[in-house]
Design a protein around this motif. Structure first.
Motif, PDB file in Angstrom:
ATOM      1  N   ARG A 154       0.834  -1.200   0.000  1.00 20.08           N
ATOM      2  CA  ARG A 154       0.000   0.000   0.000  1.00 20.08           C
ATOM      3  C   ARG A 154       0.869   1.249   0.000  1.00 20.08           C
ATOM      4  O   ARG A 154       1.992   1.236   0.498  1.00 20.08           O
ATOM      5  N   ALA A 155       0.309   2.331  -0.520  1.00 20.28           N
ATOM      6  CA  ALA A 155       0.873   3.642  -0.243  1.00 20.28           C
ATOM      7  C   ALA A 155       0.563   3.999   1.200  1.00 20.28           C
ATOM      8  O   ALA A 155      -0.338   3.429   1.817  1.00 20.28           O
ATOM      9  N   LEU A 156       1.318   4.924   1.770  1.00 15.60           N
ATOM     10  CA  LEU A 156       1.004   5.389   3.108  1.00 15.60           C
ATOM     11  C   LEU A 156      -0.332   6.139   3.094  1.00 15.60           C
ATOM     12  O   LEU A 156      -0.720   6.708   2.074  1.00 15.60           O
ATOM     13  N   PRO A 157      -1.068   6.132   4.206  1.00 18.13           N
ATOM     14  CA  PRO A 157      -2.370   6.799   4.226  1.00 18.13           C
ATOM     15  C   PRO A 157      -2.271   8.288   3.898  1.00 18.13           C
ATOM     16  O   PRO A 157      -1.291   8.955   4.247  1.00 18.13           O
ATOM     17  N   THR A 158      -3.285   8.786   3.240  1.00 23.93           N
ATOM     18  CA  THR A 158      -3.453  10.214   2.977  1.00 23.93           C
ATOM     19  C   THR A 158      -4.898  10.563   3.297  1.00 23.93           C
ATOM     20  O   THR A 158      -5.750   9.679   3.434  1.00 23.93           O
ATOM     21  N   ILE A 159      -5.199  11.845   3.373  1.00 25.31           N
ATOM     22  CA  ILE A 159      -6.580  12.222   3.650  1.00 25.31           C
ATOM     23  C   ILE A 159      -7.493  11.815   2.491  1.00 25.31           C
ATOM     24  O   ILE A 159      -8.675  11.510   2.698  1.00 25.31           O
ATOM     25  N   ALA A 160      -6.956  11.734   1.276  1.00 31.49           N
ATOM     26  CA  ALA A 160      -7.763  11.273   0.137  1.00 31.49           C
ATOM     27  C   ALA A 160      -8.114   9.794   0.287  1.00 31.49           C
ATOM     28  O   ALA A 160      -9.266   9.392   0.067  1.00 31.49           O
ATOM     29  N   SER A 161      -7.142   8.972   0.680  1.00 31.75           N
ATOM     30  CA  SER A 161      -7.444   7.548   0.874  1.00 31.75           C
ATOM     31  C   SER A 161      -8.368   7.359   2.078  1.00 31.75           C
ATOM     32  O   SER A 161      -9.228   6.474   2.073  1.00 31.75           O
ATOM     33  N   ASP A 162      -8.214   8.206   3.099  1.00 36.15           N
ATOM     34  CA  ASP A 162      -9.126   8.149   4.245  1.00 36.15           C
ATOM     35  C   ASP A 162     -10.564   8.428   3.805  1.00 36.15           C
ATOM     36  O   ASP A 162     -11.502   7.739   4.220  1.00 36.15           O
ATOM     37  N   ALA A 163     -10.736   9.450   2.976  1.00 32.36           N
ATOM     38  CA  ALA A 163     -12.083   9.806   2.523  1.00 32.36           C
ATOM     39  C   ALA A 163     -12.698   8.676   1.709  1.00 32.36           C
ATOM     40  O   ALA A 163     -13.879   8.343   1.881  1.00 32.36           O
ATOM     41  N   ARG A 164     -11.910   8.050   0.830  1.00 27.35           N
ATOM     42  CA  ARG A 164     -12.444   6.942   0.028  1.00 27.35           C
ATOM     43  C   ARG A 164     -12.898   5.799   0.926  1.00 27.35           C
ATOM     44  O   ARG A 164     -13.942   5.194   0.687  1.00 27.35           O
ATOM     45  N   GLU A 165     -12.127   5.517   1.960  1.00 29.15           N
ATOM     46  CA  GLU A 165     -12.468   4.381   2.829  1.00 29.15           C
ATOM     47  C   GLU A 165     -13.647   4.710   3.744  1.00 29.15           C
ATOM     48  O   GLU A 165     -14.617   3.954   3.838  1.00 29.15           O
ATOM     49  N   LEU A 166     -13.598   5.849   4.412  1.00 26.73           N
ATOM     50  CA  LEU A 166     -14.618   6.164   5.404  1.00 26.73           C
ATOM     51  C   LEU A 166     -15.967   6.499   4.768  1.00 26.73           C
ATOM     52  O   LEU A 166     -17.022   6.207   5.353  1.00 26.73           O
ATOM     53  N   LEU A 167     -15.962   7.087   3.595  1.00 23.46           N
ATOM     54  CA  LEU A 167     -17.215   7.428   2.928  1.00 23.46           C
ATOM     55  C   LEU A 167     -17.710   6.306   2.023  1.00 23.46           C
ATOM     56  O   LEU A 167     -18.596   6.513   1.192  1.00 23.46           O
ATOM     57  N   LEU A 168     -17.128   5.124   2.170  1.00 19.62           N
ATOM     58  CA  LEU A 168     -17.574   3.886   1.511  1.00 19.62           C
ATOM     59  C   LEU A 168     -17.357   3.869   0.002  1.00 19.62           C
ATOM     60  O   LEU A 168     -17.892   3.009  -0.694  1.00 19.62           O
ATOM     61  N   ILE A 169     -16.547   4.776  -0.507  1.00 17.02           N
ATOM     62  CA  ILE A 169     -16.262   4.784  -1.950  1.00 17.02           C
ATOM     63  C   ILE A 169     -15.514   3.521  -2.347  1.00 17.02           C
ATOM     64  O   ILE A 169     -15.827   2.889  -3.367  1.00 17.02           O
ATOM     65  N   ASP A 170     -14.533   3.132  -1.529  1.00 11.92           N
ATOM     66  CA  ASP A 170     -13.785   1.909  -1.835  1.00 11.92           C
ATOM     67  C   ASP A 170     -14.662   0.668  -1.742  1.00 11.92           C
ATOM     68  O   ASP A 170     -14.400  -0.340  -2.395  1.00 11.92           O
ATOM     69  N   HIS A 171     -15.704   0.714  -0.924  1.00 11.44           N
ATOM     70  CA  HIS A 171     -16.625  -0.417  -0.802  1.00 11.44           C
ATOM     71  C   HIS A 171     -17.551  -0.502  -2.009  1.00 11.44           C
ATOM     72  O   HIS A 171     -17.819  -1.588  -2.529  1.00 11.44           O
ATOM     73  N   LEU A 172     -18.032   0.648  -2.454  1.00 12.42           N
ATOM     74  CA  LEU A 172     -18.946   0.669  -3.602  1.00 12.42           C
ATOM     75  C   LEU A 172     -18.209   0.467  -4.915  1.00 12.42           C
ATOM     76  O   LEU A 172     -18.717  -0.171  -5.841  1.00 12.42           O
ATOM     77  N   PHE A 173     -17.009   1.023  -4.998  1.00 14.02           N
ATOM     78  CA  PHE A 173     -16.216   0.955  -6.233  1.00 14.02           C
ATOM     79  C   PHE A 173     -14.798   0.493  -5.884  1.00 14.02           C
ATOM     80  O   PHE A 173     -13.857   1.283  -5.889  1.00 14.02           O
ATOM     81  N   PRO A 174     -14.640  -0.784  -5.545  1.00 13.80           N
ATOM     82  CA  PRO A 174     -13.342  -1.257  -5.036  1.00 13.80           C
ATOM     83  C   PRO A 174     -12.204  -1.168  -6.034  1.00 13.80           C
ATOM     84  O   PRO A 174     -11.039  -1.214  -5.636  1.00 13.80           O
TER      85      PRO A 174
END
Length: 335
Positions: A154-174
């Motif tokens: 993985r890349a190190l966490p960023t606020i962009a990756s945090d937003a994708r994960e917490l707002l379920l974007i990665d879940h809806l569009f993995p």
């Protein structure tokens, strides 16, 4: 690189631990005469592992038994302090050596003198259930069902990756572009690759670099994010390199399953907050503090209409509510 010190931390996983040690013993037996020596240190963080059973599989193992669960980071540091080897190989008990990973790791550090850490390739536990490499690379596995190709690098966490994960974007569009970039999805899994972060389920680190940093930060207890923090601190000292000629099978999720989701999730996000306090700027920390409760509220809102859930909905609800309280400054999760 004439010696590798393997360090395994055990917590209520005796059957897994014994199988892991047996696989390591078989791998050590396959090291050629001119290959590295291999020593083993096992730190038992309470639980059911027996020094006698460990010795039956690796007679000269150094076994430390703690009276309580000190957490992965403190126990791993405890094992590292007892290991004089120039290379420290941290392994989870749910890993299994494939072939001879030790010779490959020794060669890797010789070929990459600028590398401070090597990440052996993690393979799915059951070869019969593994999709082709092409399929893994074409479509990432979704969160909660990640295979080793998706999980390990993985890349190190960023606020962009945090937003994708917490707002379920990665879940809806993995398979979204941001997640693909963060998980090195375009890599050739058979070729070495410098990476920002590799899971500590199997991670070899130069002992001098590890000790220079003071080892794993010991407040990421009982586990989670201590490996992310270590990789972030290793970066100024040299490269972390994915090294696929050393291979281990890995199941993953063992410790979180033993804890239960309602206990695991608050601990995970407590350590996520700790990581961001140390490595994020002020604005990104503030943004994460907003995103975290929003993410939990969103999960609670969609929970009743989720078609499938890997656990009872009540357990999920308790976990989300615990993280919500934590994010608002109320309560401390129980270990």
């Amino acid at each position: 690189m004439d010696e590798i010190g393997v360090i395994v931390v055990s917590w209520h996983d005796a059957p897994d631990l014994y199988e892991a040690i047996a696989s390591l013993a078989r791998a050590r037996a396959g090291v050629p005469p001119d290959g590295p020596r291999v020593r083993l240190t096992v730190v038992v963080n309470g639980g059911d592992a027996s020094p006698r059973e460990i010795a039956a599989r690796w007679p000269d193992a150094d076994v430390v038994v703690n009276g309580e669960n000190r957490g992965f980071g403190p126990a791993a540091n405890q094992g590292a302090a007892r290991t004089p080897s120039p290379i420290l190989l941290f392994l989870n008990p749910d890993t299994r050596a494939e072939g001879d990973p030790f010779g490959a790791i020794a060669r890797g550090f010789c070929e990459r003198p600028g590398a401070v850490a090597l990440a052996p390739r993690l393979l799915d536990e059951d070869p019969a259930n593994v999709d082709s490499v092409e399929a893994d690379a074409a479509r990432l596995a979704p969160p909660g069902r990640e295979n080793q190709f998706t999980f390990q690098l993985r890349a190190l966490p960023t606020i962009a990756s945090d937003a994708r994960e917490l707002l379920l974007i990665d879940h809806l569009f993995p398979n979204n572009g941001g997640r693909r970039r963060a998980r090195y999805a375009g890599r050739n899994p058979d070729r070495p690759l410098p990476v920002a972060q590799a899971a500590a389920a199997a991670l070899a680190v130069r002992a001098d670099a590890f000790r220079r940093l003071g080892g794993f930060a010991e407040d990421f207890t009982p586990a989670w994010f201590e490996d992310v923090d270590l990789c972030a601190r290793l970066a100024p000292l040299g490269e972390i390199v994915y090294w696929p000629s050393a291979r281990f099978r890995h199941r993953g999720g063992s410790a979180s399953a033993r804890l239960g989701y309602a206990r695991f999730l608050p601990l995970y996000y407590r350590n996520a907050l700790l990581y961001r306090r140390r490595h994020y700027g002020l604005a990104a920390r503030a943004a994460y503090r907003v995103l975290l409760p929003l993410g939990m509220l969103l999960r609670l809102a969609v929970l009743p209409i989720r078609r499938s859930d890997p656990r009872p909905k009540g357990e999920s609800a308790r976990a989300y509510l615990s993280v919500l309280r934590l994010s608002l400054g109320f309560g401390t999760p129980s270990r």
